[in-house]
Design an enzyme around this catalytic site. Structure first.
Site, PDB file in Angstrom:
ATOM      1  N   GLU A   1       0.842  -1.201   0.000  1.00 23.38           N
ATOM      2  CA  GLU A   1       0.000   0.000   0.000  1.00 23.38           C
ATOM      3  C   GLU A   1       0.876   1.249   0.000  1.00 23.38           C
ATOM      4  O   GLU A   1       1.908   1.308   0.672  1.00 23.38           O
ATOM      5  CB  GLU A   1      -0.911  -0.007   1.227  1.00 23.38           C
ATOM      6  CG  GLU A   1      -1.683   1.275   1.472  1.00 23.38           C
ATOM      7  CD  GLU A   1      -2.777   1.522   0.442  1.00 23.38           C
ATOM      8  OE1 GLU A   1      -3.682   2.309   0.733  1.00 23.38           O
ATOM      9  OE2 GLU A   1      -2.728   0.944  -0.656  1.00 23.38           O
TER      10      GLU A   1
ATOM     11  N   ASP B   1      -2.483  -5.061   0.718  1.00 22.02           N
ATOM     12  CA  ASP B   1      -1.784  -3.975   1.408  1.00 22.02           C
ATOM     13  C   ASP B   1      -0.399  -4.378   1.896  1.00 22.02           C
ATOM     14  O   ASP B   1       0.523  -3.561   1.901  1.00 22.02           O
ATOM     15  CB  ASP B   1      -2.620  -3.487   2.598  1.00 22.02           C
ATOM     16  CG  ASP B   1      -3.933  -2.877   2.159  1.00 22.02           C
ATOM     17  OD1 ASP B   1      -3.912  -2.041   1.236  1.00 22.02           O
ATOM     18  OD2 ASP B   1      -4.982  -3.230   2.727  1.00 22.02           O
TER      19      ASP B   1
END
Length: 252
Positions: free
Chosen positions: A80, A108
Site C-alpha cells: 500500500e 496492502d
C-alpha cells in the site's frame, strides 16, 4: 477536514495520499473525507509493519528503533502507498520468490512469516459488515483480511489477528484518538455520514469563498521524504523512514 489531515498525519503519509488521489483523478480539496480515509489507512498499514522482524530462526520478534538487531529481515512488505505499476511489480516479485498465489486485487501487505498477503481495512461502520464486503470482493482464501474500527473493534480471517496484542492496541488507540480529535473539531459526523459530508463541504467552500463547480489546483511537488521513500521501499531497507514519529494532533 483538509487542515485537520495536514496537522494530524505525518507529512510522508500526506504526500503518499495526495499522490494516490491524483493517480485516480480525485480532488482532495473536494473529496476531503476520502483524503482523511486514505491517510488513516496508510498509517494503519505502517503501524501494522512497525518494529516487526524475523530472526535467524524464522521467529517473529518485535524490535525497537535503537535496537542493534534492527538489520534483521522485515516481517512485512508494504505494498500500500506505491503507485499501481510499482505495487504489481512488487507483488509479482513476491509471488515468484515465495510461490504465493497471485492475488486478483492489490493487497496492502505481505507477511513473510505466515507467507500470505494481507488486506487491511479501516471502517467507520460495523466490522463484520465491512469484513464480509472485503471477503466477497476478494474471494480468495489466500489473502488474509484484518479489519479495524474507530471504536476499538477488530475482525480477522479465522480469528487470526497476526500481531501481538500490544501492537494491535497501538493501532486501536491511534484510531480512537483520530476519532476524538475529529469529534472535537466537529468533523466526525460528516466523516461517517455522506449526507453530513455534503453539508460540511458546502460550509467549507463557502467559508473559503470558493465555488464547488470550479476545479481546484493540487500541488504537484514531490517532497524529499517521498523521493527517498520509494527507492528505500524497493531495497526493503526502510526502517528509519517508516519508524519516524507520527505527528500528534495539535489542540484547536
Amino acid at each position: 477536514m483538509e487542515d485537520f489531515v495536514r496537522q494530524c498525519f505525518n507529512p510522508m503519509i500526506v504526500e503518499l495520499a495526495e499522490k494516490a488521489m491524483k493517480e485516480y483523478g480525485e480532488d482532495l480539496k473536494i473529496e476531503t473525507n476520502k483524503f482523511a480515509a486514505i491517510c488513516t489507512h496508510l498509517e494503519v498499514c505502517f503501524m501494522y509493519s512497525d518494529f516487526h522482524f524475523i530472526n535467524e530462526q524464522g521467529e517473529s520478534i518485535v524490535v525497537e528503533l535503537d535496537d542493534p538487531n534492527a538489520l534483521l529481515k522485515h516481517r512485512f512488505e508494504i505494498i500500500e502507498g506505491r503507485d499501481r505499476t510499482m505495487a504489481w511489480t512488487v507483488v509479482n516479485s513476491i509471488c515468484n520468490t515465495t510461490g504465493a498465489e497471485k492475488p486478483k486485487f492489490l493487497p496492502d501487505l505481505y507477511d513473510y512469516k505466515e507467507n500470505r498477503f494481507i488486506e487491511i481495512g479501516v471502517t467507520r461502520r460495523e466490522v463484520h459488515i465491512y469484513y464480509l464486503e472485503k471477503a466477497n470482493k476478494i474471494k480468495s482464501e489466500n489473502t488474509h483480511i484484518h479489519i479495524f474500527s474507530f471504536t476499538g473493534e477488530e475482525m480477522a480471517t479465522k480469528a487470526d489477528y497476526t500481531l501481538d496484542e500490544e501492537s494491535r492496541a497501538r493501532i486501536k488507540t491511534r484510531l480512537f484518538t483520530i476519532r476524538q480529535e475529529m469529534a472535537n473539531r466537529g468533523l466526525w459526523d460528516s466523516f461517517v455520514s455522506p449526507k453530513e459530508a455534503k453539508k460540511q463541504l458546502k460550509k467549507d467552500l463557502k467559508s473559503q469563498g470558493q465555488c464547488a463547480g470550479l476545479p481546484t489546483k493540487v500541488s504537484r511537488r514531490t517532497s524529499p521524504a517521498l523521493r527517498i521513500l520509494e527507492p528505500m521501499w524497493m531495497d526493503s531497507n526502510r526502517t528509519a523512514t517508516l519508524r519516524a514519529s507520527f505527528l500528534k494532533c495539535p489542540k484547536k
